[in-house]
Design an enzyme around this catalytic site. Structure first.
Site, PDB file in Angstrom:
ATOM      1  N   TYR A   1      36.100  30.378 -30.904  1.00 55.80           N
ATOM      2  CA  TYR A   1      35.723  30.496 -32.318  1.00 55.80           C
ATOM      3  C   TYR A   1      35.606  31.954 -32.721  1.00 55.80           C
ATOM      4  CZ  TYR A   1      34.368  25.567 -32.714  1.00 55.80           C
ATOM      5  OH  TYR A   1      34.371  24.197 -32.758  1.00 55.80           O
TER       6      TYR A   1
ATOM      7  N   TYR B   1      37.191  23.530 -25.183  1.00 60.81           N
ATOM      8  CA  TYR B   1      36.413  24.664 -24.675  1.00 60.81           C
ATOM      9  C   TYR B   1      35.194  24.161 -23.895  1.00 60.81           C
ATOM     10  CZ  TYR B   1      33.611  23.940 -28.985  1.00 60.81           C
ATOM     11  OH  TYR B   1      32.857  23.409 -29.987  1.00 60.81           O
TER      12      TYR B   1
ATOM     13  N   ARG C   1      34.241  20.418 -24.460  1.00 59.44           N
ATOM     14  CA  ARG C   1      34.473  19.715 -25.718  1.00 59.44           C
ATOM     15  C   ARG C   1      35.943  19.362 -25.825  1.00 59.44           C
ATOM     16  NH1 ARG C   1      31.862  19.349 -30.096  1.00 59.44           N
ATOM     17  NH2 ARG C   1      32.549  17.250 -29.728  1.00 59.44           N
TER      18      ARG C   1
ATOM     19  N   HIS D   1      38.782  19.497 -31.214  1.00 63.37           N
ATOM     20  CA  HIS D   1      38.157  18.867 -32.385  1.00 63.37           C
ATOM     21  C   HIS D   1      38.140  19.821 -33.562  1.00 63.37           C
ATOM     22  CE1 HIS D   1      34.904  21.116 -30.479  1.00 63.37           C
ATOM     23  NE2 HIS D   1      34.410  21.274 -31.691  1.00 63.37           N
TER      24      HIS D   1
ATOM     25  N   HIS E   1      35.794  20.410 -37.018  1.00 62.13           N
ATOM     26  CA  HIS E   1      34.572  20.037 -37.731  1.00 62.13           C
ATOM     27  C   HIS E   1      34.912  19.812 -39.202  1.00 62.13           C
ATOM     28  CE1 HIS E   1      31.797  21.308 -34.431  1.00 62.13           C
ATOM     29  NE2 HIS E   1      32.789  22.131 -34.151  1.00 62.13           N
TER      30      HIS E   1
HETATM   31 FE   LIG Z   1      33.111  22.889 -32.107  1.00 62.63          FE
END
Ligand SMILES: [Fe+3]
Lengths: 206, 242
Positions: free
Chosen positions: B108, B147, B157, B160, B162
Protein backbone atom coordinates in the site's frame (compact mmCIF):
# COMPACT_ATOMS: atom_id res chain seq x y z
CA UNK A 1 -43.18 -25.79 -0.49
CA UNK A 2 -43.61 -22.06 -0.54
CA UNK A 3 -42.76 -19.36 -3.00
CA UNK A 4 -39.38 -17.72 -2.92
CA UNK A 5 -39.02 -14.24 -1.46
CA UNK A 6 -37.07 -12.37 -4.09
CA UNK A 7 -35.05 -10.17 -1.82
CA UNK A 8 -31.33 -9.75 -2.22
CA UNK A 9 -29.14 -9.95 0.86
CA UNK A 10 -27.09 -6.98 1.98
CA UNK A 11 -23.42 -7.28 1.10
CA UNK A 12 -21.61 -8.43 4.27
CA UNK A 13 -19.42 -5.86 5.97
CA UNK A 14 -15.66 -6.25 6.29
CA UNK A 15 -13.25 -4.22 8.38
CA UNK A 16 -11.98 -0.98 6.85
CA UNK A 17 -8.48 -2.20 7.75
CA UNK A 18 -5.41 -0.17 8.67
CA UNK A 19 -5.18 1.71 5.38
CA UNK A 20 -8.69 3.15 5.12
CA UNK A 21 -7.08 6.60 4.92
CA UNK A 22 -5.60 5.92 1.49
CA UNK A 23 -9.02 5.38 0.05
CA UNK A 24 -11.20 7.78 1.95
CA UNK A 25 -8.89 10.57 3.09
CA UNK A 26 -5.79 10.33 0.88
CA UNK A 27 -4.73 13.93 1.54
CA UNK A 28 -4.63 13.33 5.27
CA UNK A 29 -2.83 10.04 4.64
CA UNK A 30 -0.07 12.00 2.96
CA UNK A 31 -0.64 11.89 -0.77
CA UNK A 32 -2.39 14.20 -3.16
CA UNK A 33 -4.46 12.43 -5.73
CA UNK A 34 -7.82 14.21 -5.95
CA UNK A 35 -8.40 17.85 -6.84
CA UNK A 36 -11.14 18.05 -4.27
CA UNK A 37 -11.55 15.79 -1.26
CA UNK A 38 -14.87 15.00 0.31
CA UNK A 39 -16.14 15.60 3.77
CA UNK A 40 -13.65 18.11 5.17
CA UNK A 41 -16.17 20.96 5.44
CA UNK A 42 -19.44 19.99 7.10
CA UNK A 43 -21.18 23.31 7.50
CA UNK A 44 -19.74 25.51 4.76
CA UNK A 45 -19.18 29.24 5.06
CA UNK A 46 -22.78 30.46 5.10
CA UNK A 47 -24.48 28.31 7.68
CA UNK A 48 -26.13 30.13 10.56
CA UNK A 49 -25.81 28.91 14.11
CA UNK A 50 -23.13 28.50 16.70
CA UNK A 51 -19.73 27.54 15.30
CA UNK A 52 -18.28 24.69 17.32
CA UNK A 53 -15.41 22.24 17.27
CA UNK A 54 -15.88 18.60 18.23
CA UNK A 55 -12.86 16.63 19.43
CA UNK A 56 -12.10 13.31 21.01
CA UNK A 57 -10.33 10.00 21.14
CA UNK A 58 -11.51 6.52 20.33
CA UNK A 59 -10.29 4.28 23.15
CA UNK A 60 -9.98 0.49 23.00
CA UNK A 61 -10.58 -2.12 25.69
CA UNK A 62 -7.03 -1.81 27.02
CA UNK A 63 -7.46 1.93 27.55
CA UNK A 64 -5.26 2.87 24.60
CA UNK A 65 -6.25 5.39 21.94
CA UNK A 66 -7.07 3.85 18.58
CA UNK A 67 -4.87 5.61 16.03
CA UNK A 68 -6.23 4.35 12.74
CA UNK A 69 -9.89 5.33 12.97
CA UNK A 70 -12.05 7.00 10.37
CA UNK A 71 -15.17 8.75 11.64
CA UNK A 72 -18.07 10.09 9.63
CA UNK A 73 -20.60 12.61 10.90
CA UNK A 74 -24.14 13.32 9.66
CA UNK A 75 -26.09 16.19 11.14
CA UNK A 76 -28.87 18.69 10.66
CA UNK A 77 -28.29 22.43 10.37
CA UNK A 78 -28.93 24.89 13.20
CA UNK A 79 -32.64 24.89 12.30
CA UNK A 80 -32.84 21.12 12.58
CA UNK A 81 -33.03 20.45 8.84
CA UNK A 82 -31.13 17.61 7.14
CA UNK A 83 -29.92 18.27 3.62
CA UNK A 84 -32.53 16.95 1.22
CA UNK A 85 -31.39 16.41 -2.38
CA UNK A 86 -34.97 16.99 -3.55
CA UNK A 87 -35.15 20.30 -1.79
CA UNK A 88 -31.62 21.70 -1.81
CA UNK A 89 -32.72 25.26 -1.12
CA UNK A 90 -34.14 24.35 2.28
CA UNK A 91 -30.66 24.46 3.84
CA UNK A 92 -28.04 27.19 3.52
CA UNK A 93 -25.88 27.14 0.40
CA UNK A 94 -22.74 25.10 1.05
CA UNK A 95 -24.15 23.34 4.10
CA UNK A 96 -23.39 19.67 3.57
CA UNK A 97 -24.17 18.11 6.94
CA UNK A 98 -21.73 15.30 6.34
CA UNK A 99 -18.08 15.05 7.18
CA UNK A 100 -15.30 12.57 7.65
CA UNK A 101 -12.15 12.76 9.72
CA UNK A 102 -9.28 10.44 10.53
CA UNK A 103 -7.33 10.28 13.75
CA UNK A 104 -3.85 11.64 14.15
CA UNK A 105 -1.58 8.62 13.57
CA UNK A 106 0.60 9.51 16.59
CA UNK A 107 -1.95 10.60 19.19
CA UNK A 108 -5.29 9.20 18.08
CA UNK A 109 -6.93 12.64 18.44
CA UNK A 110 -9.64 13.53 15.94
CA UNK A 111 -11.68 16.69 15.54
CA UNK A 112 -13.90 18.63 13.17
CA UNK A 113 -15.42 22.09 12.90
CA UNK A 114 -19.12 22.52 12.28
CA UNK A 115 -22.21 24.36 13.50
CA UNK A 116 -24.25 23.08 16.39
CA UNK A 117 -27.32 21.31 14.99
CA UNK A 118 -30.84 22.20 16.05
CA UNK A 119 -33.52 19.86 17.37
CA UNK A 120 -34.93 17.56 14.70
CA UNK A 121 -38.29 15.86 14.41
CA UNK A 122 -38.53 12.38 15.88
CA UNK A 123 -41.08 9.64 15.35
CA UNK A 124 -44.78 10.20 15.93
CA UNK A 125 -44.55 13.93 16.47
CA UNK A 126 -41.78 13.79 19.06
CA UNK A 127 -38.72 16.02 19.06
CA UNK A 128 -35.14 14.79 19.17
CA UNK A 129 -32.55 16.82 21.05
CA UNK A 130 -29.71 18.29 18.96
CA UNK A 131 -27.30 15.53 18.03
CA UNK A 132 -24.68 14.46 15.52
CA UNK A 133 -24.84 10.93 14.11
CA UNK A 134 -21.45 9.24 14.04
CA UNK A 135 -20.14 6.17 12.23
CA UNK A 136 -16.83 4.70 13.33
CA UNK A 137 -14.67 2.30 11.34
CA UNK A 138 -11.12 1.03 11.88
CA UNK A 139 -8.93 -2.02 11.70
CA UNK A 140 -10.44 -4.59 14.07
CA UNK A 141 -13.97 -3.19 13.72
CA UNK A 142 -15.81 -5.72 11.58
CA UNK A 143 -18.88 -3.62 10.96
CA UNK A 144 -19.09 0.16 11.32
CA UNK A 145 -20.31 1.34 14.73
CA UNK A 146 -23.18 3.82 14.91
CA UNK A 147 -23.48 6.19 17.80
CA UNK A 148 -24.84 9.67 18.51
CA UNK A 149 -23.21 12.71 20.03
CA UNK A 150 -25.50 14.82 22.22
CA UNK A 151 -24.55 18.11 23.91
CA UNK A 152 -24.21 18.26 27.68
CA UNK A 153 -25.55 21.84 27.86
CA UNK A 154 -28.91 20.78 26.35
CA UNK A 155 -30.19 19.42 29.65
CA UNK A 156 -33.90 19.96 29.06
CA UNK A 157 -33.91 18.73 25.45
CA UNK A 158 -31.82 15.70 26.35
CA UNK A 159 -34.20 14.76 29.15
CA UNK A 160 -37.04 14.52 26.62
CA UNK A 161 -35.06 12.92 23.82
CA UNK A 162 -36.79 9.72 22.67
CA UNK A 163 -33.53 8.00 21.72
CA UNK A 164 -31.65 8.77 24.93
CA UNK A 165 -34.70 7.51 26.78
CA UNK A 166 -34.53 4.19 24.93
CA UNK A 167 -31.25 3.58 26.75
CA UNK A 168 -32.55 1.83 29.81
CA UNK A 169 -29.42 2.35 31.91
CA UNK A 170 -29.35 6.02 32.83
CA UNK A 171 -25.65 5.88 33.67
CA UNK A 172 -24.86 4.74 30.13
CA UNK A 173 -26.69 7.74 28.61
CA UNK A 174 -23.79 9.87 29.84
CA UNK A 175 -21.52 8.15 27.30
CA UNK A 176 -23.45 9.98 24.57
CA UNK A 177 -22.93 13.47 26.01
CA UNK A 178 -20.18 15.70 24.67
CA UNK A 179 -18.68 18.08 27.23
CA UNK A 180 -18.78 21.78 26.41
CA UNK A 181 -15.54 23.67 27.03
CA UNK A 182 -13.97 26.86 25.76
CA UNK A 183 -10.47 27.24 24.34
CA UNK A 184 -9.04 30.47 22.94
CA UNK A 185 -12.54 31.87 22.66
CA UNK A 186 -13.75 28.89 20.70
CA UNK A 187 -16.45 26.45 21.76
CA UNK A 188 -15.06 22.92 21.89
CA UNK A 189 -17.12 19.83 22.67
CA UNK A 190 -15.12 16.87 23.95
CA UNK A 191 -16.45 13.45 22.97
CA UNK A 192 -14.37 10.35 23.72
CA UNK A 193 -15.67 7.06 22.38
CA UNK A 194 -14.95 3.94 24.45
CA UNK A 195 -15.17 0.79 22.38
CA UNK A 196 -15.18 -1.41 25.46
CA UNK A 197 -14.82 -1.40 29.23
CA UNK A 198 -16.48 0.27 32.14
CA UNK A 199 -17.62 3.33 30.20
CA UNK A 200 -18.37 1.58 26.93
CA UNK A 201 -20.12 4.05 24.64
CA UNK A 202 -23.67 3.21 23.66
CA UNK A 203 -23.76 1.94 20.08
CA UNK A 204 -26.95 1.61 18.11
CA UNK A 205 -28.39 -0.90 15.70
CA UNK A 206 -30.09 1.51 13.33
CA UNK B 1 -40.54 8.68 -3.01
CA UNK B 2 -38.57 5.44 -2.73
CA UNK B 3 -35.97 7.20 -0.62
CA UNK B 4 -38.22 8.16 2.28
CA UNK B 5 -39.10 4.81 3.82
CA UNK B 6 -37.56 3.08 6.79
CA UNK B 7 -35.11 0.26 6.36
CA UNK B 8 -35.37 -3.48 6.68
CA UNK B 9 -33.68 -4.52 9.84
CA UNK B 10 -30.03 -5.36 9.34
CA UNK B 11 -29.41 -9.12 9.68
CA UNK B 12 -26.68 -9.14 12.31
CA UNK B 13 -26.22 -12.89 11.95
CA UNK B 14 -25.31 -12.46 8.30
CA UNK B 15 -22.69 -9.78 9.01
CA UNK B 16 -19.56 -10.49 11.04
CA UNK B 17 -20.05 -10.11 14.80
CA UNK B 18 -17.89 -7.49 16.53
CA UNK B 19 -15.92 -9.99 18.60
CA UNK B 20 -14.01 -12.46 16.40
CA UNK B 21 -10.97 -13.70 18.36
CA UNK B 22 -9.29 -15.36 15.34
CA UNK B 23 -8.98 -11.84 13.94
CA UNK B 24 -7.02 -10.64 16.92
CA UNK B 25 -7.36 -6.88 16.54
CA UNK B 26 -11.11 -7.23 17.04
CA UNK B 27 -10.67 -8.46 20.61
CA UNK B 28 -9.94 -5.08 22.21
CA UNK B 29 -11.99 -3.12 19.67
CA UNK B 30 -15.35 -4.88 19.97
CA UNK B 31 -18.16 -3.49 22.11
CA UNK B 32 -19.35 -6.03 24.69
CA UNK B 33 -22.78 -4.62 25.41
CA UNK B 34 -25.71 -5.35 23.14
CA UNK B 35 -26.36 -2.71 20.49
CA UNK B 36 -29.39 -0.57 21.32
CA UNK B 37 -32.01 -1.03 18.61
CA UNK B 38 -33.41 2.22 17.23
CA UNK B 39 -36.48 2.68 15.14
CA UNK B 40 -35.50 4.82 12.17
CA UNK B 41 -35.89 8.57 12.39
CA UNK B 42 -34.93 11.33 9.95
CA UNK B 43 -31.40 11.01 11.27
CA UNK B 44 -31.07 7.50 9.86
CA UNK B 45 -33.16 7.62 6.69
CA UNK B 46 -31.43 10.70 5.26
CA UNK B 47 -27.84 10.89 4.12
CA UNK B 48 -25.30 12.81 2.05
CA UNK B 49 -25.37 12.94 -1.72
CA UNK B 50 -22.54 13.89 -4.03
CA UNK B 51 -22.35 15.82 -7.28
CA UNK B 52 -20.30 15.17 -10.38
CA UNK B 53 -18.42 18.44 -10.08
CA UNK B 54 -16.30 17.09 -7.22
CA UNK B 55 -14.79 14.44 -9.49
CA UNK B 56 -11.76 14.56 -11.75
CA UNK B 57 -11.75 12.83 -15.14
CA UNK B 58 -9.58 9.91 -14.05
CA UNK B 59 -10.87 9.40 -10.51
CA UNK B 60 -12.15 5.90 -11.41
CA UNK B 61 -9.09 4.97 -13.47
CA UNK B 62 -6.32 3.73 -11.20
CA UNK B 63 -4.21 2.94 -14.27
CA UNK B 64 -4.02 6.67 -14.94
CA UNK B 65 -4.89 8.63 -11.80
CA UNK B 66 -1.43 8.46 -10.27
CA UNK B 67 0.73 7.49 -13.26
CA UNK B 68 3.30 9.78 -14.81
CA UNK B 69 2.47 10.83 -18.35
CA UNK B 70 2.95 7.96 -20.77
CA UNK B 71 3.52 5.40 -18.02
CA UNK B 72 1.28 2.96 -16.21
CA UNK B 73 1.42 0.77 -13.12
CA UNK B 74 2.90 -2.73 -13.16
CA UNK B 75 0.51 -5.65 -12.86
CA UNK B 76 -2.42 -7.47 -14.37
CA UNK B 77 -4.75 -4.86 -15.87
CA UNK B 78 -8.35 -5.38 -14.79
CA UNK B 79 -11.77 -3.78 -14.94
CA UNK B 80 -13.78 -3.99 -11.73
CA UNK B 81 -17.42 -3.34 -12.47
CA UNK B 82 -20.93 -4.08 -11.31
CA UNK B 83 -24.08 -2.54 -9.92
CA UNK B 84 -25.13 -1.12 -6.61
CA UNK B 85 -28.56 -2.52 -5.77
CA UNK B 86 -30.74 -2.56 -2.70
CA UNK B 87 -32.38 -5.58 -1.07
CA UNK B 88 -35.51 -4.88 -3.13
CA UNK B 89 -33.38 -5.50 -6.29
CA UNK B 90 -33.64 -1.83 -7.22
CA UNK B 91 -30.56 -0.08 -8.64
CA UNK B 92 -29.07 2.69 -6.50
CA UNK B 93 -28.20 5.51 -8.91
CA UNK B 94 -25.76 8.41 -8.35
CA UNK B 95 -24.22 6.96 -5.26
CA UNK B 96 -20.60 7.32 -4.25
CA UNK B 97 -18.38 4.22 -4.56
CA UNK B 98 -14.80 4.53 -3.31
CA UNK B 99 -12.09 1.87 -3.49
CA UNK B 100 -8.56 1.43 -2.20
CA UNK B 101 -6.05 -1.36 -2.63
CA UNK B 102 -2.45 -2.54 -2.59
CA UNK B 103 -0.38 -2.52 -5.77
CA UNK B 104 0.39 -5.65 -7.78
CA UNK B 105 3.16 -6.54 -5.32
CA UNK B 106 0.86 -6.32 -2.31
CA UNK B 107 2.16 -2.97 -1.01
CA UNK B 108 0.00 0.00 0.00
CA UNK B 109 1.04 3.58 -0.56
CA UNK B 110 0.70 4.34 3.16
CA UNK B 111 3.32 5.48 5.63
CA UNK B 112 2.32 2.70 8.03
CA UNK B 113 2.84 -0.06 5.43
CA UNK B 114 6.38 -1.37 5.71
CA UNK B 115 6.03 -4.59 3.68
CA UNK B 116 9.18 -5.24 1.69
CA UNK B 117 7.45 -5.31 -1.69
CA UNK B 118 8.21 -2.03 -3.49
CA UNK B 119 5.98 1.01 -3.95
CA UNK B 120 4.96 1.38 -7.61
CA UNK B 121 5.78 4.95 -8.67
CA UNK B 122 2.83 4.92 -11.07
CA UNK B 123 0.20 3.57 -8.72
CA UNK B 124 -1.67 5.48 -6.01
CA UNK B 125 -4.18 2.81 -5.07
CA UNK B 126 -7.42 4.69 -4.63
CA UNK B 127 -10.35 5.55 -6.85
CA UNK B 128 -13.89 6.85 -6.67
CA UNK B 129 -16.93 7.18 -8.88
CA UNK B 130 -20.68 7.74 -8.87
CA UNK B 131 -23.01 5.00 -10.06
CA UNK B 132 -24.94 5.91 -13.20
CA UNK B 133 -28.75 6.07 -13.47
CA UNK B 134 -28.87 2.25 -13.55
CA UNK B 135 -26.70 1.83 -10.48
CA UNK B 136 -23.73 0.77 -12.61
CA UNK B 137 -20.11 1.58 -11.77
CA UNK B 138 -16.69 0.63 -13.09
CA UNK B 139 -13.02 1.11 -12.27
CA UNK B 140 -9.85 0.34 -14.20
CA UNK B 141 -6.98 -0.84 -12.06
CA UNK B 142 -4.37 -3.57 -11.59
CA UNK B 143 -5.11 -6.74 -9.70
CA UNK B 144 -3.73 -6.25 -6.19
CA UNK B 145 -1.16 -8.69 -4.80
CA UNK B 146 -1.61 -10.83 -1.69
CA UNK B 147 0.28 -9.54 1.34
CA UNK B 148 1.33 -10.89 4.74
CA UNK B 149 -0.06 -9.34 7.91
CA UNK B 150 0.44 -9.68 11.63
CA UNK B 151 -2.18 -11.94 13.12
CA UNK B 152 -0.93 -15.51 13.18
CA UNK B 153 2.74 -15.52 12.17
CA UNK B 154 2.02 -16.72 8.66
CA UNK B 155 -1.29 -15.07 7.73
CA UNK B 156 -1.69 -13.67 4.23
CA UNK B 157 -4.49 -11.50 2.98
CA UNK B 158 -5.96 -12.78 -0.29
CA UNK B 159 -5.90 -10.29 -3.15
CA UNK B 160 -8.66 -7.81 -2.29
CA UNK B 161 -10.03 -4.37 -3.02
CA UNK B 162 -11.60 -2.34 -0.21
CA UNK B 163 -14.97 -0.87 -1.19
CA UNK B 164 -16.96 1.92 0.48
CA UNK B 165 -20.56 2.73 -0.52
CA UNK B 166 -23.12 5.29 0.66
CA UNK B 167 -26.58 4.64 -0.76
CA UNK B 168 -29.18 7.29 0.01
CA UNK B 169 -29.17 7.19 3.81
CA UNK B 170 -26.76 7.09 6.71
CA UNK B 171 -28.29 3.73 7.71
CA UNK B 172 -27.03 2.18 4.46
CA UNK B 173 -23.40 3.15 4.95
CA UNK B 174 -21.19 0.16 4.23
CA UNK B 175 -17.54 -0.77 3.88
CA UNK B 176 -16.57 -4.19 2.60
CA UNK B 177 -13.86 -5.99 0.64
CA UNK B 178 -14.01 -7.63 -2.76
CA UNK B 179 -12.08 -10.85 -3.41
CA UNK B 180 -11.29 -12.61 -6.68
CA UNK B 181 -12.68 -15.84 -8.09
CA UNK B 182 -10.38 -18.81 -7.72
CA UNK B 183 -8.04 -17.40 -5.05
CA UNK B 184 -7.05 -20.21 -2.62
CA UNK B 185 -6.12 -17.69 0.09
CA UNK B 186 -9.73 -16.51 0.53
CA UNK B 187 -10.85 -19.53 2.53
CA UNK B 188 -7.81 -19.31 4.81
CA UNK B 189 -8.23 -15.65 5.73
CA UNK B 190 -9.28 -14.84 9.33
CA UNK B 191 -10.86 -11.56 8.16
CA UNK B 192 -12.95 -13.32 5.50
CA UNK B 193 -13.88 -15.90 8.13
CA UNK B 194 -15.38 -13.25 10.42
CA UNK B 195 -18.43 -13.64 8.13
CA UNK B 196 -20.42 -16.51 9.64
CA UNK B 197 -21.81 -18.32 6.59
CA UNK B 198 -20.18 -19.75 3.48
CA UNK B 199 -22.95 -18.12 1.45
CA UNK B 200 -22.07 -14.74 2.93
CA UNK B 201 -18.36 -15.22 2.28
CA UNK B 202 -19.06 -16.31 -1.29
CA UNK B 203 -21.03 -13.12 -1.89
CA UNK B 204 -17.78 -11.14 -1.63
CA UNK B 205 -16.16 -13.01 -4.51
CA UNK B 206 -15.91 -11.04 -7.75
CA UNK B 207 -16.53 -13.27 -10.77
CA UNK B 208 -14.17 -13.41 -13.71
CA UNK B 209 -16.23 -11.79 -16.48
CA UNK B 210 -14.83 -12.59 -19.90
CA UNK B 211 -17.69 -10.77 -21.64
CA UNK B 212 -16.61 -7.48 -20.12
CA UNK B 213 -12.90 -8.01 -20.64
CA UNK B 214 -11.17 -5.95 -23.32
CA UNK B 215 -9.27 -8.20 -25.77
CA UNK B 216 -5.52 -7.58 -25.77
CA UNK B 217 -5.94 -5.10 -22.89
CA UNK B 218 -7.72 -6.01 -19.62
CA UNK B 219 -9.52 -8.83 -17.84
CA UNK B 220 -12.74 -7.99 -16.05
CA UNK B 221 -14.28 -8.97 -12.71
CA UNK B 222 -17.90 -8.34 -11.79
CA UNK B 223 -18.76 -7.28 -8.25
CA UNK B 224 -22.35 -6.31 -7.40
CA UNK B 225 -22.98 -4.56 -4.10
CA UNK B 226 -26.26 -4.78 -2.20
CA UNK B 227 -27.35 -2.12 0.29
CA UNK B 228 -30.21 -2.28 2.78
CA UNK B 229 -33.69 -2.01 1.28
CA UNK B 230 -36.46 0.34 2.30
CA UNK B 231 -39.82 -0.80 3.53
CA UNK B 232 -43.09 -0.10 1.83
CA UNK B 233 -45.29 1.38 4.49
CA UNK B 234 -48.55 0.87 2.61
CA UNK B 235 -50.25 -0.62 5.64
CA UNK B 236 -49.33 2.14 8.01
CA UNK B 237 -50.86 5.53 8.39
CA UNK B 238 -48.12 7.32 6.46
CA UNK B 239 -48.02 6.57 2.73
CA UNK B 240 -44.28 6.36 2.25
CA UNK B 241 -41.86 3.96 0.66
CA UNK B 242 -42.85 2.83 -2.83
FE1 LIG C 1 -6.17 -4.44 2.63
Amino acid sequence: MVQKLDYLRETPSQTAGPYVHIGLAPGAAGFDIYDQEMGWDIAGPNAKGERIRVEGLVIDGTGSPVKDVMLEAWQADSQGRYVDPKNPDATEEGFCGWGRVITNFETGEWGFDTVKPGSVPGRNGSTQAPHINLWVVARGINIGLNTRLYFDDETAANADDPVLNVVEWENRRATLLAKRTERDGKIVYRFDINLQGENETVFFDI
Amino acid sequence: MTDQGEFFQRDREWHPPAFTPDYKTSVARSPRNALISLENTQSEITGPTFGHNAFGTHDNDLLLNYAQAGESPIGERIILHGRVLDENCRPVPNTLVEIWQANAGGRYRHKKDTYLAPIDPNFGGCGRTLTDENGYYFFRTVKPGAYPWRNLVNNWRPAHIHVSVFGTAFAQRLITQCYFEGDPLVDKCPIVKTIPSQEGRDSLGAALDMNASVPLDSLAYKFDIVLRGRRSTLFENRMEGN
